[in-house]
Design a protein around this motif. Sequence first.
Motif, PDB file in Angstrom:
ATOM      1  N   UNK A  27       0.773  -1.243   0.000  1.00 26.06           N
ATOM      2  CA  UNK A  27       0.000   0.000   0.000  1.00 26.06           C
ATOM      3  C   UNK A  27       0.802   1.290   0.000  1.00 26.06           C
ATOM      4  N   UNK A  28       2.077   1.256   0.331  1.00 26.61           N
ATOM      5  CA  UNK A  28       2.847   2.491   0.418  1.00 26.61           C
ATOM      6  C   UNK A  28       3.706   2.676  -0.835  1.00 26.61           C
ATOM      7  N   UNK A  29       3.860   3.918  -1.284  1.00 24.55           N
ATOM      8  CA  UNK A  29       4.654   4.169  -2.499  1.00 24.55           C
ATOM      9  C   UNK A  29       6.131   3.904  -2.263  1.00 24.55           C
ATOM     10  N   UNK A  30       6.810   3.504  -3.293  1.00 24.18           N
ATOM     11  CA  UNK A  30       8.246   3.273  -3.198  1.00 24.18           C
ATOM     12  C   UNK A  30       8.938   4.544  -2.712  1.00 24.18           C
ATOM     13  N   UNK A  31       9.890   4.392  -1.820  1.00 25.73           N
ATOM     14  CA  UNK A  31      10.602   5.549  -1.289  1.00 25.73           C
ATOM     15  C   UNK A  31       9.967   6.153  -0.057  1.00 25.73           C
ATOM     16  N   UNK A  32       8.813   5.641   0.369  1.00 23.09           N
ATOM     17  CA  UNK A  32       8.186   6.157   1.587  1.00 23.09           C
ATOM     18  C   UNK A  32       9.139   5.937   2.767  1.00 23.09           C
ATOM     19  N   UNK A  33       9.251   6.918   3.676  1.00 19.66           N
ATOM     20  CA  UNK A  33      10.179   6.776   4.816  1.00 19.66           C
ATOM     21  C   UNK A  33       9.937   5.532   5.654  1.00 19.66           C
ATOM     22  N   UNK A  34       8.713   4.999   5.632  1.00 20.40           N
ATOM     23  CA  UNK A  34       8.422   3.828   6.461  1.00 20.40           C
ATOM     24  C   UNK A  34       9.232   2.608   6.039  1.00 20.40           C
ATOM     25  N   UNK A  35       9.753   2.578   4.806  1.00 18.44           N
ATOM     26  CA  UNK A  35      10.532   1.425   4.363  1.00 18.44           C
ATOM     27  C   UNK A  35      11.871   1.324   5.093  1.00 18.44           C
TER      28      UNK A  35
END
Length: 476
Positions: free
Chosen positions: A305-313
Motif C-alpha cells: 500500500x505504500x509508495x516506493x521511497x516512503x520513509x516507512x521502508x
Amino acid sequence: MNDAAPQNHDISRRSVLWTAGAAAGAGIGAGALGTGSASAAERTGRAEQAGVQEAPAPKRQGQSMIGVPFQRRSTVRVGLIGLGNRGGSMIDLYLAVPGVRVVALCDPVKAKTEAAAAKVTAAGQPAPAVYVHGDHDYEQLLKRGDIDFVHIATPWDSHFEITRAALLNGVHAGVECPASMRLDQLWELVDLSERTRRHCMQLENCCYGRNEMRVLRMAHAGKFGELLHGAGAYIHDLRGLMFDPKYYEGPWRRLWHTRLRGDLYPTHGFGPVANYMDVNRGDRVVSIVSVGSPALGLAEYRQANMPAGDPSFKESYIESDRTISLVQTAKGRVIRLEHDVSTPHPYSRINSLGGTKGLFEDYPERIYLEPDQHDDNWGDFSKYADWDHWLWKEHANPPGGHGGMDYMLVFRLMQCMRLGLVPDFDVYDAATWSAPVPLSHLSVKAGGAPQRIPDFTRGDWHRSRPGVDSEKPAQA
C-alpha cells in the motif's frame, strides 16, 4: 491515545507531543525503551528465567493513596493536554457534565487548540487559556495554580513526563493508556502520587462499558460462582491508520512496533477483568507469561500500500502480530490477554469471565449460567439488564463515542471530585494495568519465561475496598 472501538477515519491529524523524540528513538534497541536501561532489562529477564524471587518493593516515600478522597469542590477546573483524536473529542464530554469548567488547553498544533477553545466558548464558558508554544508548554499550564484535574491525551512517549509534572504541581492527573511503557516509571508514579497526595488515574474507559459494568455487578453478586478465569484483549486492525499521516500525526505509534515485542496496549482488556476479580482489592496479579507470533503484518501492508521511497521502508518491525499472555493471580485465577493491531480481524476486546456457575463471553455477547441455561445453549445477555450499574440506569443514552463509555468515565470522575469521594481506581491500578507492556516484552524476548508482576500496593492488596462497582452517592 485511546482506541477503544473503531472510529471515523476522517479526523484531523493527531496531536504529536514529542514525536521528534519518538522518531529519534526508532533505531534504539527494544530493551532500552522497554523497561529502562537495556542492561537493567536484560538483568531482570535473566533473573526471572533463573527463578529468582520477586525483588522487594521500593521503600514507601509517603502514605498509601488507597481510600483517599478528593477534596470536595463545587466546580472542577479542568485542563486538557493533547487535543488530537482523543483529547479533541473528550473536551465535548467535560463541557457536557455539570459543575465542570475547562480553564486551560495545550497542544503544539495551534489550530487544534483554537478549535477546542471555540468549543468552550460555544458552551457558554469563559475563554480558556491556551498553550501552543512547543512540546513542553504544558509545563506552564500545570504551574497555573487554578487547575484541579488534567486530562493527558498525548502520544505514549510523553505520558510519564507530563503526568509526573502534574503531580509535582499539585494537580490530580488522568492519563490515557498506558500510563507508561516502563516499569521503573510506573513505580515512580506510585511514589509521586503517595508523596504529593494527588491521584494519578489510568483513564480506562472500557471499565465503564455497559456490558463490562453489568458483568462486574453480576460477578460481585456471585452469579458466576467462584471466579476462575477471564480474558481481555485489544484486537483492532490499525494497519491503515498507522500508515495514515492524517490520523496519527507523525509515525509515533507505528514506531513502537520497531521497539517492543509484547502487548503494547493491554489496559482495555486487562482493566475490566481486573475489576471483576477485585485485583488490588482482595486479590493481586503475581506473574505473566507471554508468547508472540512473527512480525509480518505491517511489513506486508506497507509493501502492498505504500509508495516506493516512503520513509516507512526504513523501519524494521519486531512487534509480534499477535501477543498472547497468561496472567496468574494470588488466588490462582488466570487472565488471558491478547494484542493484535496489524492483521485482518473484526474488532474485539474478548471480555470474558468464567466461574464455577458459568461464564460470559463478548464479541458477540452471550452468557451461560446455571441454572438459567442448559443443554449447551447460550443465553440472551439482554435479559440480564436488571443488573446494569446505576450509572447506566441513570444515563441510558449517554453522549459521546465508544458506545457511551467515554461519557460515563468523565461523568463519574467529575462526580467523585465534586462530591469529595474516593475515585473508582487509583495509581495502583494504573501501574498494574500498564505493567504488562514492559513485562510481556521481556517474556516474549526470553522465550516465554515468566515475569513477576510487582505489588504496587506494597501489601495493601489484601484490603477489600470499593472500586468501579460503586454505590450511587446520596448527594446530587
